[in-house]
Every structure is written in structure tokens, then in C-alpha cells.
Design a protein around this motif. Structure first.
Motif, PDB file in Angstrom:
ATOM      1  N   ALA A 315       0.837  -1.198   0.000  1.00 13.34           N
ATOM      2  CA  ALA A 315       0.000   0.000   0.000  1.00 13.34           C
ATOM      3  C   ALA A 315       0.869   1.243   0.000  1.00 13.34           C
ATOM      4  O   ALA A 315       2.058   1.200   0.317  1.00 13.34           O
ATOM      5  N   THR A 316       0.256   2.355  -0.354  1.00 10.31           N
ATOM      6  CA  THR A 316       0.898   3.653  -0.252  1.00 10.31           C
ATOM      7  C   THR A 316      -0.142   4.686   0.165  1.00 10.31           C
ATOM      8  O   THR A 316      -1.338   4.503  -0.101  1.00 10.31           O
ATOM      9  N   VAL A 317       0.318   5.717   0.843  1.00  5.64           N
ATOM     10  CA  VAL A 317      -0.524   6.882   1.127  1.00  5.64           C
ATOM     11  C   VAL A 317      -0.023   7.967   0.183  1.00  5.64           C
ATOM     12  O   VAL A 317       0.897   8.717   0.504  1.00  5.64           O
ATOM     13  N   PRO A 318      -0.588   8.026  -1.022  1.00  2.66           N
ATOM     14  CA  PRO A 318       0.027   8.825  -2.079  1.00  2.66           C
ATOM     15  C   PRO A 318      -0.230  10.314  -1.945  1.00  2.66           C
ATOM     16  O   PRO A 318      -1.328  10.738  -1.574  1.00  2.66           O
ATOM     17  N   GLU A 319       0.781  11.084  -2.222  1.00  5.46           N
ATOM     18  CA  GLU A 319       0.560  12.496  -2.504  1.00  5.46           C
ATOM     19  C   GLU A 319      -0.038  12.577  -3.911  1.00  5.46           C
ATOM     20  O   GLU A 319       0.418  11.863  -4.811  1.00  5.46           O
TER      21      GLU A 319
END
Length: 377
Positions: A315-319
Motif C-alpha cells: 500500500a501507499t498513502v500517495p501524494e
């Protein structure tokens, strides 16, 4: 993972994590979870927050009005290093928006060193552009160059330049464009708590030389400490410019040290997992995990590729990097027009293989149309 975890140890672990780290690695003692599922109340809160953040239907919540485009402007984007995918992604968004608004853009690469960043910003000031972007570095490390820009009345807009979004008086920024670091750090920690059902051994990767990154990793450690069944095994300080050379070696050491106790990882930037992948692969670890890895920024295309293909990142917490490039130019346009900053802060989001639909980036919908309408395009 059974056994008791005294409250005193939990408090000590949280205090140690919040104290930050110095150059090198800070290894923390492993302890075992307490209670069924580690932390039932924290799990329930985490599941709710993560479910909300994983929603894909995020409408445009930014400005719908503002000044028409001021013509004939030139912007210089000073990059901390263009090897940082987030910095490079925002630069691409700035270039894209510049073509729409009709401005010129030049990118100067600081190449990841204090001397290089100072030289790059000095060169930018000497060009006397209409505005300068501080792309991903601490303005405190370039105080002389910032002072020169201010004296020359050149507006400065930061991207991840200080910890909080919005205008700054010290350092003097018209505004700083970023998601809310508290929200990003918080959802990253909650993802681990929810995904692990409250039982995890976590390695945290950060760059303590960047105040923004160090603050983010401190907040992540604080969030993890909310669950008694989550142990922070190690807090790895690897400067981003050294990540490609140091991360594989450090990961090999961590695998040898912790073995199956290492179940999850959080990094302040996705690029650490790009550099960690060869070491995981060489050790025979499955690409789908464990350890299950989440990046607390920046959501560049290579991170999505790893996530969508199940290769050492879950997962990523994308900008919203492209959106933020457009927002930077809109903020400059407000500065040139004598208007205040927009105050817009992009929402926090979690991208996984299950909700990305194969996409290689994440941005809220409708921003291009909104900015075109504002600028009169």
C-alpha cells in the motif's frame, strides 16, 4: 506471537519512538502483544479510518474561484533531488500546468546534498524569476539564499518544505503545498494496526536529516504505539540520497536480526521499498509479504507498479503529485494577483491493489477542469 506486555514497557517504547533518531539505526527491544487481537478498540477505529481512506470516489474539494491567469511568468523549480520520485512527480505536474497557464518553467536539481541544494537555489535567485518552488527540502538549510530571494521580492512556494500546509512566516513562504502530515502518518499507522489485527512487528524507515520526514516518522511511531500488540522493532534512519546504496544492506541485517518477527514496514517515502526489494528477493521473501509494506508518501508510479504486481509493497498513502504541481502554479498566480493562498489541502488516501484498478498514480478527480476554469483557459 504470545506473551505479556507490561504497560511500563509500552510507555517506554512510545517515548523512545517520539524522541526521534540520529544518523544510523535505532533498534528497539521486541516485546509481545497483550490481550485478544492486541488492541480491540484501536483495531476498530483503525478499520473504520482505513476503509474511509481507501474510497476511490474522491471528488474535487479544492478552489473553484480565483484570479485569472497573469501572463508571462517564469517559475524555477529547485528540486531536493530528482531521484526522489515525489519531487520529480511534482516537477512534472508543474510543467504540465505551466503549458496550460502559459508560463515558462525551469528545473534545477540540487542532487540531494546541502551544498548542491544551496547552489541550486542560489542559481535560481540569480535568474530573477517570477517565483521559486522549494521542492522537498528544508528552507533552514538554505537560509542565505532564501533571504536573498525575499530581499528580491521573489515569492517562494514550498512543496514538503515545512511540516504544515499553508503560508509560513518563518521561513517566508507564500504557502507550503502538502497533504496533512498528521493525517498521512496517522493513516499509515492505522493501516498496520488494521491489516495486522493488532499484532505486528514493525520496521520504520525515515530520513532524519529532513525535518519534515523526521516529524512524519515520529508521528507514525506515536500512532503505532496506540496499539499494545504492535512492536516497533527498529527505526532505520537512511538519508534519501543514500537509500539506493544503504537500504539493501540494512534490510539484509534486519531480516537476519528479526526473522519472522518482522511482519510490517512503514517508510516515509515509497522509494525505500524500491531499494529494499532486491534484498527481500535475495532472502527468499515472497513479494506479497510478509513483511507487508506501506509507504507514507509519495505514491509515484513505481510504487503503484510494486503494489499492483504484489512485489514487496502492499500500500501507499500517495501524494496527489500532479495535482500538487497544478496547485503550486495556482498559488503563485494568487500571489502575483495580490490574493491570499487558497488554503487547499488534498485529502488523505490509501492506495492498494484492490482499489487502484491498475492506475499508476492517484489524484482527486476534477482538478484540471477546476484550475482551467479559474485561470480562464
Amino acid at each position: 506471537m504470545a506473551g505479556a506486555r507490561p504497560a511500563a514497557v509500552a510507555l517506554l517504547l512510545a517515548a523512545t519512538a517520539l524522541a526521534g533518531c540520529e544518523r544510523g539505526s535505532s533498534h528497539l527491544p521486541g516485546v509481545s502483544p497483550t490481550g485478544p487481537g492486541g488492541c480491540p478498540a484501536a483495531q476498530a477505529e483503525a478499520r473504520t479510518a482505513v476503509s474511509r481512506a481507501e474510497r476511490g470516489d474522491v471528488p474535487w474539494g479544492g478552489p473553484t474561484g480565483g484570479p485569472a491567469a497573469v501572463p508571462g511568468k517564469t517559475i524555477v523549480y529547485v528540486a531536493q533531488t530528482m531521484t526522489n520520485p515525489g519531487v520529480a512527480g511534482v516537477a512534472q505536474g508543474v510543467r504540465e500546468a505551466a503549458r496550460v497557464i502559459g508560463w515558462n518553467v525551469r528545473v534545477i536539481d540540487g542532487e540531494g546534498t546541502p551544498a548542491g541544494i544551496q547552489a541550486a537555489l542560489g542559481e535560481a535567485v540569480s535568474l530573477r524569476p517570477s517565483g521559486i518552488v522549494l521542492g522537498g527540502f528544508d528552507p533552514g538549510s538554505t537560509s542565505q539564499q532564501v533571504a536573498r530571494a525575499t530581499a528580491a521580492h521573489i515569492p517562494l512556494v514550498g512543496w514538503h518544505a515545512v511540516a504544515s500546509p499553508g503560508p509560513s512566516t518563518d521561513p517566508p513562504l507564500f504557502t507550503n503545498v502538502t497533504t496533512d502530515v498528521d493525517a498521512v502518518a496517522g493513516i499509515s499507522a492505522r493501516w498496520v494496526i488494521a491489516r495486522s489485527h493488532g499484532n505486528a512487528g514493525v520496521v520504520l524507515f525515515t530520513d532524519a536529516s529532513i525535518p519534515f520526514a523526521r516529524h512524519k516518522s515520529d508521528l507514525i511511531a506515536q500512532g503505532l504505539a496506540a496499539c499494545s500488540g504492535v512492536r516497533l522493532l527498529a527505526n532505520e534512519n537512511i538519508p534519501i540520497p543514500d537509500a539506493s546504496s544503504r537500504t539493501p544492506r540494512e534490510v539484509s541485517v534486519l531480516l537476519s536480526r528479526f526473522g519472522s518477527r518482522w511482519t510490517h514496514s512503514v517508510a516515509i517515502n515509497d522509494l525505500y521499498f524500491a531499494d529494499a526489494a532486491p534484498a527481500f528477493r535475495a532472502a527468499g521473501e515472497k513479494g506479497s509479504g510478509p513483511p507487508f509494506n506501506i509507504g507514507a508518501g509519495d505514491g509515484d508510479p513505481s510504487a503503484f507498479q510494486r503494489i499492483n504486481s504484489g512485489q514487496y509493497q502492499a500500500a501507499t498513502v500517495p501524494e496527489p503529485l500532479t495535482l500538487q504541481g497544478w496547485q503550486i502554479l495556482d498559488e503563485f498566480n494568487r500571489a502575483f494577483s495580490g490574493r491570499p493562498a487558497s488554503g487547499y489541502v488534498a485529502p488523505v488516501h490509501v492506495s492498494t491493489a484492490g482499489n487502484s484498478a491498475g492506475a499508476m498514480t492517484w489524484n482527486p478527480s476534477g482538478y484540471r477542469e477546476a484550475y482551467r476554469k479559474i485561470w480562464g483557459g
